[in-house]
Design a protein around this motif. Sequence first.
Motif, PDB file in Angstrom:
ATOM      1  N   LYS A   1      18.665  26.687  19.990  1.00 54.85           N
ATOM      2  CA  LYS A   1      17.241  26.361  19.945  1.00 54.85           C
ATOM      3  C   LYS A   1      16.682  26.343  21.361  1.00 54.85           C
ATOM      4  O   LYS A   1      17.296  25.791  22.273  1.00 54.85           O
ATOM      5  CB  LYS A   1      17.020  24.992  19.283  1.00 54.85           C
ATOM      6  CG  LYS A   1      17.456  24.926  17.835  1.00 54.85           C
ATOM      7  CD  LYS A   1      17.244  23.552  17.248  1.00 54.85           C
ATOM      8  CE  LYS A   1      18.282  22.556  17.720  1.00 54.85           C
ATOM      9  NZ  LYS A   1      19.622  22.818  17.169  1.00 54.85           N
ATOM     10  N   THR A   2      15.526  26.969  21.528  1.00 61.25           N
ATOM     11  CA  THR A   2      14.812  26.949  22.803  1.00 61.25           C
ATOM     12  C   THR A   2      13.357  26.580  22.527  1.00 61.25           C
ATOM     13  O   THR A   2      12.683  27.306  21.802  1.00 61.25           O
ATOM     14  CB  THR A   2      14.862  28.315  23.501  1.00 61.25           C
ATOM     15  OG1 THR A   2      16.233  28.707  23.668  1.00 61.25           O
ATOM     16  CG2 THR A   2      14.180  28.262  24.860  1.00 61.25           C
ATOM     17  N   PRO A   3      12.881  25.439  23.045  1.00 58.77           N
ATOM     18  CA  PRO A   3      13.552  24.485  23.935  1.00 58.77           C
ATOM     19  C   PRO A   3      14.594  23.640  23.211  1.00 58.77           C
ATOM     20  O   PRO A   3      14.575  23.522  21.991  1.00 58.77           O
ATOM     21  CB  PRO A   3      12.386  23.616  24.427  1.00 58.77           C
ATOM     22  CG  PRO A   3      11.389  23.664  23.312  1.00 58.77           C
ATOM     23  CD  PRO A   3      11.487  25.051  22.747  1.00 58.77           C
TER      24      PRO A   3
ATOM     25  N   TYR B   1       4.911  22.278  18.652  1.00 54.26           N
ATOM     26  CA  TYR B   1       4.282  23.559  18.958  1.00 54.26           C
ATOM     27  C   TYR B   1       3.604  24.225  17.761  1.00 54.26           C
ATOM     28  O   TYR B   1       2.859  25.193  17.931  1.00 54.26           O
ATOM     29  CB  TYR B   1       5.318  24.532  19.536  1.00 54.26           C
ATOM     30  CG  TYR B   1       5.889  24.093  20.855  1.00 54.26           C
ATOM     31  CD1 TYR B   1       5.163  24.215  22.032  1.00 54.26           C
ATOM     32  CD2 TYR B   1       7.173  23.555  20.938  1.00 54.26           C
ATOM     33  CE1 TYR B   1       5.691  23.818  23.251  1.00 54.26           C
ATOM     34  CE2 TYR B   1       7.710  23.158  22.149  1.00 54.26           C
ATOM     35  CZ  TYR B   1       6.968  23.294  23.308  1.00 54.26           C
ATOM     36  OH  TYR B   1       7.499  22.898  24.501  1.00 54.26           O
TER      37      TYR B   1
ATOM     38  N   TYR C   1       8.800  28.959  21.254  1.00 51.08           N
ATOM     39  CA  TYR C   1      10.136  28.496  20.859  1.00 51.08           C
ATOM     40  C   TYR C   1      10.825  29.542  20.011  1.00 51.08           C
ATOM     41  O   TYR C   1      10.181  30.421  19.403  1.00 51.08           O
ATOM     42  CB  TYR C   1      10.098  27.145  20.144  1.00 51.08           C
ATOM     43  CG  TYR C   1       9.488  27.095  18.763  1.00 51.08           C
ATOM     44  CD1 TYR C   1      10.149  27.609  17.642  1.00 51.08           C
ATOM     45  CD2 TYR C   1       8.253  26.488  18.559  1.00 51.08           C
ATOM     46  CE1 TYR C   1       9.601  27.528  16.377  1.00 51.08           C
ATOM     47  CE2 TYR C   1       7.693  26.397  17.295  1.00 51.08           C
ATOM     48  CZ  TYR C   1       8.365  26.919  16.210  1.00 51.08           C
ATOM     49  OH  TYR C   1       7.821  26.843  14.952  1.00 51.08           O
TER      50      TYR C   1
ATOM     51  N   SER D   1      14.846  20.999  14.625  1.00 51.25           N
ATOM     52  CA  SER D   1      13.938  22.131  14.437  1.00 51.25           C
ATOM     53  C   SER D   1      12.539  21.660  14.061  1.00 51.25           C
ATOM     54  O   SER D   1      11.530  22.198  14.538  1.00 51.25           O
ATOM     55  CB  SER D   1      14.488  23.068  13.357  1.00 51.25           C
ATOM     56  OG  SER D   1      15.740  23.599  13.730  1.00 51.25           O
TER      57      SER D   1
ATOM     58  N   ILE E   1      10.639  20.440  17.066  1.00 53.35           N
ATOM     59  CA  ILE E   1      10.056  21.545  17.820  1.00 53.35           C
ATOM     60  C   ILE E   1       8.775  22.028  17.144  1.00 53.35           C
ATOM     61  O   ILE E   1       7.738  22.240  17.788  1.00 53.35           O
ATOM     62  CB  ILE E   1      11.072  22.698  17.949  1.00 53.35           C
ATOM     63  CG1 ILE E   1      12.286  22.246  18.760  1.00 53.35           C
ATOM     64  CG2 ILE E   1      10.434  23.920  18.593  1.00 53.35           C
ATOM     65  CD1 ILE E   1      13.406  23.268  18.819  1.00 53.35           C
TER      66      ILE E   1
END
Length: 1010
Positions: free
Chosen positions: A652-654, A369, A431, A362, A365
């Motif tokens: 999670k995305t991405p 971003y 995200y 996490s 990410i």
Amino acid sequence: MIAPISTPRLAWGSSSNNRSADRRCHICGVVLLTGERAGFCCGPNGNRYPAIQPLPPLPDEFGTFLSSPDISRLSRKLNLIFSFAAMESTHAFPTLGDPSFVAVAGRVYHCVRPDPRGDTAIRWMLYDGFDNASIPHRAHARDIPSSWIRAMRTSLTRCNPFVSTILSLHALQVQEPLQFGSASIIVQDSGCAEIAAVMCYENTLRSQISPRSLLISTVDNHAQSIPTVSRLWEPMAYPLLFPHGTLGWGLRPLIHDPFLVAVDSADSDTPTTQIWHYRARLLREPRFSIFGRLTNEYVVDMFSRELDARLSYIRSNQEHLRAQEQDAALMGHEELQDSENIYLPASFLGSGRWSANQIADSLTIAATYGPPTFFVTFTCNGDWPEIRSRLRPGQTYTDVPVVVCRVFKQKLSRLMAIFRTMFPNAGPLLYSIQRVEFQKRGLPHAHILLKYARDCVLPEDIDQVISAHIPEAADDAEIVRRFMIHPTHNSTIINTVPPSPETPLKYCEKWKDGARVCRFGYPKPSREQTSFDTSNRVLYRRGEGDAFVVPYCLPLIRKFECHMNMEVAGCGQLFQYLFKYIHKGTANCAIENPVCSTVITGPDRAKFRICTESNGEIDREPIDEIEEYWSGRYLPATEGVWRILGYNITQKTPGVTALPVHLPDSPHHQRYHRSNPSPTLSNLEHYFARPEGSFLNGADQRNFRDLHYAEYFSHFRLQKFNEANVGKPGFFLECHTNQGAPAMHVVQRDPSRPHLSRLQSVHISRRELFYLRNLLLTRPGISWEDLRTIRGTIYPSFQAACLALGLFADKDEAEVCMQEAVDTLRTPQQLRILFVHLLTNSCVGTPLRFWDEFRPKISQDFILAANGDVEGGCNEALKHLGFFLQGHGKCLDDFGLPQPLAHDNKVGWELRRWSPQSAALRQQVDVGLSMFNSEQRNIFLRVQHAVLDNEPLLMFIDGKAGRGKMFLVNTLCAWVRSVGRIALPTATSAFAAQLYPGGRTTHSTFGVRM
């Protein structure tokens, strides 16, 4: 601006376009909910369907009670009367005398192998929140209509092959009544009535851990143990669900088993996995929706069996794992000492190492971003029409955990789809991170972090999205009052009643400074406009009557009709703790006050006691000689169903891939498969074997040789070689290696679905591995030798290559390591632990300069807690560093680091510590004065006058326990501090000193000798 939101309509047997009024799986016939795909119930193309045969129809005699509205509620007790098996327990239950059997919350346990130390590592207890105030097995027969018992007895005599050879527990109790004792389990902070399992299994000893087993007694007075992998487990424990004695999941015994012979050999399932077996039973068989309470027990018992099997494998393979160099990395440790401890690996969902990996992903990410924009908590509503429509007469949502989980899963999917389009002015959703929990409240809920291209940081923008007041429209006001009002209490200090089994802490309460306080800070003060506090937390606009309104997004709660807390995630360093919060796993947090709630635990842990029965009354004193709750893994039925249905706990995305780092001679990558004797390569070796040539990355032409390790796997994924894919766009072929592994296809990822990669962390003490990782971070390579080649020279080690490359020319290794931790958004606590590790491993050349450079980051949490006081925050950080160093036999002086503030500065520190809390302290005083009796008030006023008049006063206060001495002293301290004076409460022991806010021991405060 918020875009229009579609209503998330769901229907059973209907697709999203309503083309089918009775949509079922075409293979197994399971009714599908809108959004569900055929195959989740019986596997892709139904490949799992033949492995699990349907159960025989329920006996005709069951018609006596199947239509009764009470059958769901009484099903556990009816099953218990005719159950053939008791759970074996290694706990001695000392205050019960020496019974052979103990019933805890209606589940019968057979006491074997008692442990005189009373510290047995593995405990499995069933918790029944519906009957936690009584011991149901004592009166279970009286609760059941006699016609039901006759019908059950008749049907089992006719259908069940075990009746003639094995005694039921009810028959055994009639024959040997003195063998049976009674007990009850009490779970701390239980939010509602539900059925769950409580287990203890982490960090235990190999000599103590063992899988569960059942015990059965034959009519000829013989006893036999049933292991957790036996196919007899289900028919022996659940005759109401399996009246024909149908064998359940299990491994066929290697030796002759006379009890299996009793069952028709044709009644044998083909082998399948545990999870698919249980999933088929829960989805296909209507009986599991009829016997609600018993289904809850079955779910937690069966999923516990799956955990037993995995834990047994981990236990038996600890030595094998330790024999390989990569074990420490696999288990999240720098190194593991040889001992009898059992460590749960990172692959074990819910373990501390698993949580650490989730946090690292996490934070990767977020580092790419930026911090999240919104933090959302989405809670299932047990009154949703999709759930109500599946209830039988007499049932509530607690009786249908399968329905609850399926509905919540599809609602959550629709909510995530809405988040992708609902804020057009904020740009695309960069995200999302979500975690589903089952926090002792009966219903699942999800924590969600969202990041948009443009943040919501201006008060006027926040007010357009989030509200914390009652709307003017009547319909909107009604829905807010229904779902978004926090439980009301007069102030943040609720009362001074200590937690106990009779009056446990509620979900929103915590025990602090001798009182129950609201841990969410309600009621909130009114504010004319939205603003930020000094810690960058959002203070929402509220009116006079909005003190208990939980922040929400009105369009969302209109559509979903449930509790949905939505807040701005905040700025600065605060968002780091959101990642730790949503991935908190099973780790225990630090002790705040050991009087009652000794440990603050994660969502899937519980503190529990075993209480006994005496003369028909429950003795709520704990069985252990020390008054302490056991800590256990809390597994509610909803979580068991969620896991059995194969739903994700986290998403999670991405996505993020954690890439391993290993040395050339490490066995980490030497893996073999039974079906393929050829060796496979690690991701790092696949990176070395990447294709030759170039590829298109958008409009840019990139060369494969120029890609760094993490960059390569962010752009590409590996796929098994298939001749049909040769020459297709986006498909490349690996270079051949000399290690005998087959080449694989390298497939370019879809640019519209970004993917991230991160290198697994390596401590600086790993030396060559640490330097290898730094090379992989900073330069591309096609082999081990190529990484060690700098400007045409092949260096003998990765360390020498790093030095030749100048990676540590401006900063030494320790500074690079710490800077990376800062850049990857590690929390201040993690930075302090890393600093101590670097110090104790002689990695820091100039500790004082190192401290000066990184102290703002290392102390960030304490600076925020001190309302921006940098010196005060750094002073607290030094105290923590000193504490950590003591565990290594070191101190701050050993490294030339400054000591915390000297004694002559403590006056200023004490004033700075309490001045930001003056409003809360005055409120505490007001509450205290309103609750004082005449004696307490007189003492308070006398001390108050002495302080205001600067008069010396020596006073001795005495009274029996529970008369309010501690409450009086805490109120006095709060008043003194609220008027800008200093109060120093002291006690003769560290335990007693913790009862007072800011309390210290007498010997440390006044230098009194021990």
